[in-house]
Design a protein around this motif. Structure first.
Motif: not given
Lengths: 136, 772
Positions: A24, A28-29, A33-34, A36-37
């Protein structure tokens, strides 16, 4: 908590959540997602471990001190901004690397920093809270 | 050499001073003095070509996007200040090295480093043409003087004096900053020289009065004018070399520097001059009375310094070109003799271990060079020929007579001068020349480091009096010209002939002699007048200080009583109030769209479920069950995000909810499943009211938000730029890690620090328990 089922299942869940959290983080990009998550999810994985096998087991799995993890994340995020200063004259103006349709760069390093800082921060909370609990 | 290079050398040198001093040991003072001495030389050379009101200007960019520069400017006046700062700084560094010779090495090293840093900050202040730069250096001097005054931090009195000086001077600094911002707003530039040339624009501004009061506050606090005169004598807790530096020559004169600079800017505001005369005169009178009622060596000197500052402020307030000459002349004369006297006081106190003038006697045999220097400085302080101070004082009276500003200023000046004469006798004759020092009273003799400073300065005071041309052409002329903004002919001579000024001088000396002879009796009377001390001392400051602390204690008792529910109620109540007021005052007025058009089934069902869970949570007595109910509300909102096309938000919300349950479960495991209720019916009603109100206000705010037309400019901007510029299709994440990455950096830092605090705080609790 003394539950054999939870304990056995928690290892599997932990591994799964950690792998998914990294995925995730990476995706994210372009997709939801990313960092933080991802960080939150990884922390949840460790939390399940702490719930099932006790806080010591979870700490052993983290290997490093959660506060160190947090610091490493902050430092990484900070460092990822420096290259931008060199040739773009602006902090956190990211460098990019392209290979066909694949793009990556210091933005990913920044996101990994976010991931580590969030993971370390939440872990610090979880480990402390479960530590308070008398061993059953 | 560019001015910025001078500042760089100064700051870099002070940064290196501590490690260097630790290596050098006993010679540290002599070696480190090379820094201020070479700066003195550089400033001398840099300004030697200045003529009339000319200046050297150097532009230094700082924050171009805000129009803020660090522009530097050297004219005759700032050069005179710079030379005093670095010149006396050189002697103070040497003196401090000798003064700390028998103390632990690290203390002396820290002290020297602070003194040099202090010098750098002052240099920055007087070299700045940018008002913002001036303010930054100004506050730096307040901060470093806090450290210097509180240097003996083991003494409670030193800590209190340091805090007092910081609160007064930094507080005044804030007022000055507000004034500077207003000037920038009105004149469109933060340049000091621009403000000096635009006095008409400043006078025409509606903010002129406010600006004037704010600038006066800044200068009066720094230069210890009534009613802020109390902090400077208390600041004598500092080690004596710091007192000599902070309180004689330099820091306290920064306020005077500022006023002199703004004299041109406020040239068309008559109230400015009047305010200076009134407050300067009052300061002279108050400080004169207090100087005569003290016995501490440094305390008497400090009070007389306050009085001198009052004289300077008064002089700036006077009209006419002679006032400018008198200002710079008295400034230089005062720096020379007052620093000398502080040095001598330091040596005498250091030698005897006593601080009271009553207990220090007849030190001339033990400290011969110091005694001679003290005598010369005392002659200067009394304003007697042939010292430079005599010339300065002649100008002082001439400026007064020429401007014809009334009897009040004249009385203040004559009385102030008379008290200077008396003090000069008290601080030099008694400790050095009258009586005999008791056997074994002298523990430390004088060393070259201790007597070089006073000897040089006292000699200079005499030399400049005999050969005034030495100071006038290169220093005083350009300085006075810079103050009035045009070339000014200055030609001082020791003998002016039989003028009214000479008569006033003689009157002051006679009065002073009488005061000196009456001093023992006067002291006995004044020292017992408690009301006088209360009236003129720092009682007001103490009241205000204690009041603030008491208020803080009461607030803490009410707001932070240790009950988590009270905290929650406070936070919710405050948020409620702010939001409600915002909604009521909103422009355009609140419009809520209550039509059910476009209602979708799925979100409605989820919301219904959340409402039910919310009610359930309030009714549950079992904590785990309540936790599950609250969890449903959270997951419900995550579902709502998902249904409204915000997968990122939904994902985060799911993770947060899951973690929240996990964390709260850990805490609930330690609590009874069904805790007894500790809330009274009344308290529960308040809770319900707060919760219901919060829900209502949030609803109104949200409804109002959706009723307003959506501004999509940002959304479109990011959607269009995300892939071409940051190579990512997930706009949310691209904003987080790229477009607004610095915000994210701040947020993760907050997360990290909060978690670190939890880690530390809970560890202490865990330690109290038995290890498991």
């Amino acid at each position: 908590m003394n539950s054999l089922i939870l304990s056995a299942f928690s290892r599997f869940l932990f591994a799964l959540m950690l792998v998914v959290s990294l995925y995730i983080l990476y995706r994210g990009h372009n997709d939801p997602g990313g960092g933080f998550v991802g960080g939150l999810m990884a922390a949840a994985g460790f939390a399940i471990l702490a719930m099932a096998d006790g806080v010591q087991a979870a700490r052993r799995m983290v290997r490093v001190h959660p506060v160190a993890l947090m610091g490493a994340g902050l430092v990484l995020a900070l460092l990822s901004g420096l290259p931008g200063l060199v040739n773009r004259g602006s902090f956190l103006a990211h460098w990019w690397f392209h290979a066909g349709d694949f793009h990556s760069g210091t933005a990913l390093a920044f996101d990994i920093g976010v991931y580590l800082a969030v993971l370390g921060g939440i872990l610090a909370l979880i480990l402390r809270f479960y530590e308070e609990q008398p061993e059953a | 050499m560019p001015l910025s290079a001078i500042l760089w050398i100064s700051f870099l040198g002070s940064a290196l001073a501590r490690p260097l001093a630790l290596r050098l040991g006993q010679r540290a003072g002599w070696v480190l003095a090379i820094l201020p001495a070479s700066l003195f030389g550089l400033l001398w050379i840099a300004g030697s070509g200045l003529e009339g009101a000319g200046a050297i200007v150097e532009e230094v960019a700082w924050v171009p996007s805000l129009g803020i520069t660090l522009d530097l400017r050297l004219d005759g006046f700032s050069r005179l200040f710079g030379l005093m700062i670095t010149g006396i700084g050189t002697l103070v560094t040497i003196y401090a090295g000798a003064y700390f010779a028998d103390k632990p090495a690290h203390k002396g090293a820290s002290f020297l480093a602070l003194i040099l840093l202090f010098m750098s900050a002052m240099l920055g202040t007087v070299l700045s043409d940018s008002l913002i730069g001036l303010y930054v250096f100004w506050e730096l001097t307040s901060l470093v003087s806090f450290l210097l005054i509180g240097f003996d931090s083991y003494k409670a009195s030193a800590r209190k004096a340091a805090l007092q000086s910081l609160i007064v001077t930094a507080g005044g600094g804030l007022a000055l900053f507000a004034g500077i911002l207003l000037i920038g707003m009105e004149l469109g530039s933060f340049s000091l020289s621009n403000a000096m040339q635009n006095s008409a624009a400043l006078a025409a501004s509606p903010w002129c009065g406010t600006i004037m009061v704010l600038v006066l506050l800044g200068a009066f606090t720094k230069s210890a004018q009534v009613p802020f005169h109390f902090w400077l004598p208390n600041a004598m807790e500092a080690p004596t070399p710091a007192s000599a530096y902070l309180h004689s020559a330099t820091m306290v004169k920064l306020g005077v520097y500022l006023l002199a600079r703004f004299d041109l800017a406020f040239a068309q505001v008559p109230a400015f001059g009047t305010a200076l005369i009134v407050f300067g005169g009052l300061t002279v009178l108050v400080a004169s009375v207090r100087a005569l009622s003290r016995t501490g060596y440094k305390a008497v000197l400090a009070q007389s310094t306050v009085s001198s500052l009052g004289v300077l402020v008064l002089l700036i307030g006077l009209e006419g070109p002679v006032a400018a000459t008198a200002t710079v002349g008295f400034m230089l004369a005062h720096a020379l003799y007052k620093a000398t006297l502080f040095f001598c006081a330091g040596t005498a106190i250091h030698a005897t271990g006593r601080t009271s003038l009553v207990e220090i006697n007849g030190l001339r045999r033990a400290l011969p060079v110091t005694a001679v220097a003290a005598a010369l400085a005392a002659v200067a302080m009394a304003g007697l020929p042939p010292t430079f101070s005599f010339i300065a004082k002649e100008y002082l009276f001439e400026a007064q007579l020429e401007s014809g500003s009334g009897w009040f200023a004249l009385v203040a000046l004559v009385l102030g001068s008379a008290v200077f004469v008396a003090i000069a006798g008290i601080v030099s004759l008694r400790p050095f020349f009258l009586g005999r020092s008791r056997e074994g009273a002298v523990h430390h003799g004088e060393t070259p480091g201790l007597f070089l400073g006073p000897a040089v300065l006292a000699t200079l005071g005499l030399l400049l009096g005999l050969l005034p041309g030495l100071a006038v052409a290169p220093l005083l002329g350009p300085a006075a010209s810079a103050l009035v903004g045009q070339a000014l002919p200055v030609s001082p001579a020791l003998w002016h002939g039989l003028t009214p000024m000479l008569g006033l001088s003689a009157l002051a000396v006679l009065l002073g002699l009488a005061l000196y002879l009456l001093w023992p009796r006067l002291l006995a009377r004044l020292a017992h007048l408690d009301w006088l001390d209360r009236l003129l001392g720092d009682a007001g400051y103490n009241h205000a200080f204690e009041g603030v602390l008491a208020l803080a204690r009461r607030c803490t008792l009410v707001l932070q009583n240790g009950d988590q529910r009270r905290y929650t109620a406070t936070v919710v109540g405050a948020t409620l109030l702010v939001t409600a007021v915002g909604l009521v005052l909103a422009a355009p007025p609140l419009a809520i769209d209550l039509s059910l058009e476009g209602l979708r089934l799925a979100p409605a069902v989820v919301v219904g479920l959340m409402v039910a869970a919310g009610f359930a949570a309030t009714r549950m007595r079992s904590l785990p069950a309540a936790l599950v109910a609250v969890g449903i509300v959270g997951f419900g909102s995550a579902l709502l995000f998902l249904l409204n096309g915000a997968p990122d938000l939904a994902m985060t919300q799911f993770s947060v909810e899951a973690l929240l349950v996990v964390i709260l479960a850990a805490l609930l495991l330690q609590l009874p499943i069904r805790p007894p209720s500790t809330r009274s019916a009344g308290e529960r009603r308040v809770d319900a009211l707060l919760a219901g109100g919060f829900g209502l206000v949030t609803f109104a705010a949200l409804a109002a938000m959706t009723a307003a037309p959506l501004d999509l400019r940002l959304t479109e901007f990011f959607a269009a730029r995300s892939y071409p510029e940051a190579f990512g299709r997930n706009v949310v994440n691209v904003i987080l890690v790229d477009f607004r990455a610095i915000d994210t950096l701040g947020e993760i830092a907050v997360v990290a620090f909060a978690a670190m605090a939890v880690w530390g705080l809970l560890a202490r609790r865990a330690k109290g328990k038995e290890p498991t």
